[in-house]
Design an enzyme around this catalytic site. Structure first.
Site, PDB file in Angstrom:
ATOM      1  N   ASP A  62     -18.026 -18.485  18.070  1.00 28.78           N
ATOM      2  CA  ASP A  62     -17.920 -17.202  17.380  1.00 28.78           C
ATOM      3  C   ASP A  62     -16.517 -16.641  17.590  1.00 28.78           C
ATOM      4  OD1 ASP A  62     -18.136 -14.587  16.452  1.00 28.78           O
ATOM      5  OD2 ASP A  62     -20.074 -14.211  17.397  1.00 28.78           O
ATOM      6  N   VAL A  63     -15.798 -16.367  16.519  1.00 24.10           N
ATOM      7  CA  VAL A  63     -14.435 -15.849  16.649  1.00 24.10           C
ATOM      8  C   VAL A  63     -14.387 -14.496  17.344  1.00 24.10           C
ATOM      9  CG1 VAL A  63     -13.478 -17.105  14.675  1.00 24.10           C
ATOM     10  CG2 VAL A  63     -14.482 -14.819  14.333  1.00 24.10           C
ATOM     11  N   TYR A 157     -16.067  -3.589   5.633  1.00 24.57           N
ATOM     12  CA  TYR A 157     -15.301  -4.748   5.177  1.00 24.57           C
ATOM     13  C   TYR A 157     -13.887  -4.336   4.767  1.00 24.57           C
ATOM     14  CZ  TYR A 157     -14.134  -8.957   2.491  1.00 24.57           C
ATOM     15  OH  TYR A 157     -13.519 -10.084   2.016  1.00 24.57           O
TER      16      TYR A 157
END
Length: 237
Positions: A62-63, A157
């Site tokens: 997972d980044v 986002y």
């Protein structure tokens, strides 16, 4: 330089732009390190690359997790001895009106899209500074560009992608002393699962393969003058 025999780390490599980029870079002879949260998607991409004769190391993680990113770059260095190119393609989207936005959703989108880009850039930057060269390309979005039409429900986002563009700008400045180029690409509607989730009403104007060609241009010597650039792509279907 071309990217033949260069070592490229690609995040979000399990599907979409990341997968298309892995396939394109493999055809150019790059050595790949693929990173994705979903092992089955990662295995599919690895198989596609290997069928083309590509050299590939696949690592699940997972980044947004610092230890996962540190492990990624440790393994890349141990396996290949260097990292020449980083493509930050990992990203998620959550569609939620701001009135209904919960903290957990906000934090997760920012964690993957912005924190994840920061963590990967930092590890790559450190290695590339030692090497005296490198290229980092971050995937932002027109959603993070001022003045471009926005869509309801994408507040987290949009903020995350604006942050990616700003991070790119300062890293390009700091990278000059180490011969590290840093660019961002801000596409509009790309034909991916993420687009269909975020804005199914939009008709994509470009494919993931189109994006891979642009990333290849920026990663090799053709893009040598474009450090600090945020390439905004206003594609039309």
């Amino acid at each position: 330089m071309s990217i033949k025999d260069r070592v490229a780390v690609i995040t979000g490599a399990g599907r979409g732009i990341g997968r298309a980029t892995a396939e394109r870079f493999a055809r150019e002879g790059a050595s790949l390190v693929l990173f994705s949260r979903t092992p089955e998607h990662l295995d599919e991409t690895r198989a596609l690359v290997e069928r083309q004769g590509g050299r590939v190391l696949a690592i699940a993680g997972d980044v947004a997790r610092e230890e996962d990113v540190e492990h990624l770059f440790q393994q890349a260095r141990a396996h290949y001895g260097r990292v020449d190119i980083l493509i930050n393609s990992a990203g998620i989207v959550a569609v939620r009106s701001f009135r209904e936005m919960d903290t957990a959703t906000w934090d997760r989108v920012l964690a993957v899209n912005l924190r994840g880009t920061f963590l990967c850039c930092r590890e790559a930057f450190r290695l590339m500074a030692e090497q005296g060269q490198g290229v980092i390309i971050n995937i932002s979005s027109l959603s993070g560009v001022k003045g471009v039409e926005k869509f309801p429900g994408l507040s987290a986002y949009n903020v995350s992608k604006a942050g990616v563009a700003s991070l790119t700008e300062i890293l390009a400045l700091e990278g000059k002393a180490h011969n590290i180029r840093v660019c961002a690409v801000s596409p509009g509607a790309v034909d991916t699962d993420m687009l269909r989730q975020a804005a199914p009403h939009l008709k994509p104007g470009m494919s993931a393969q189109d994006m891979a060609e642009i990333l290849l241009f920026l990663a090799d010597d053709s893009g040598r003058l474009l450090s600090g650039t945020n390439l905004e792509i206003y594609s039309n279907a």
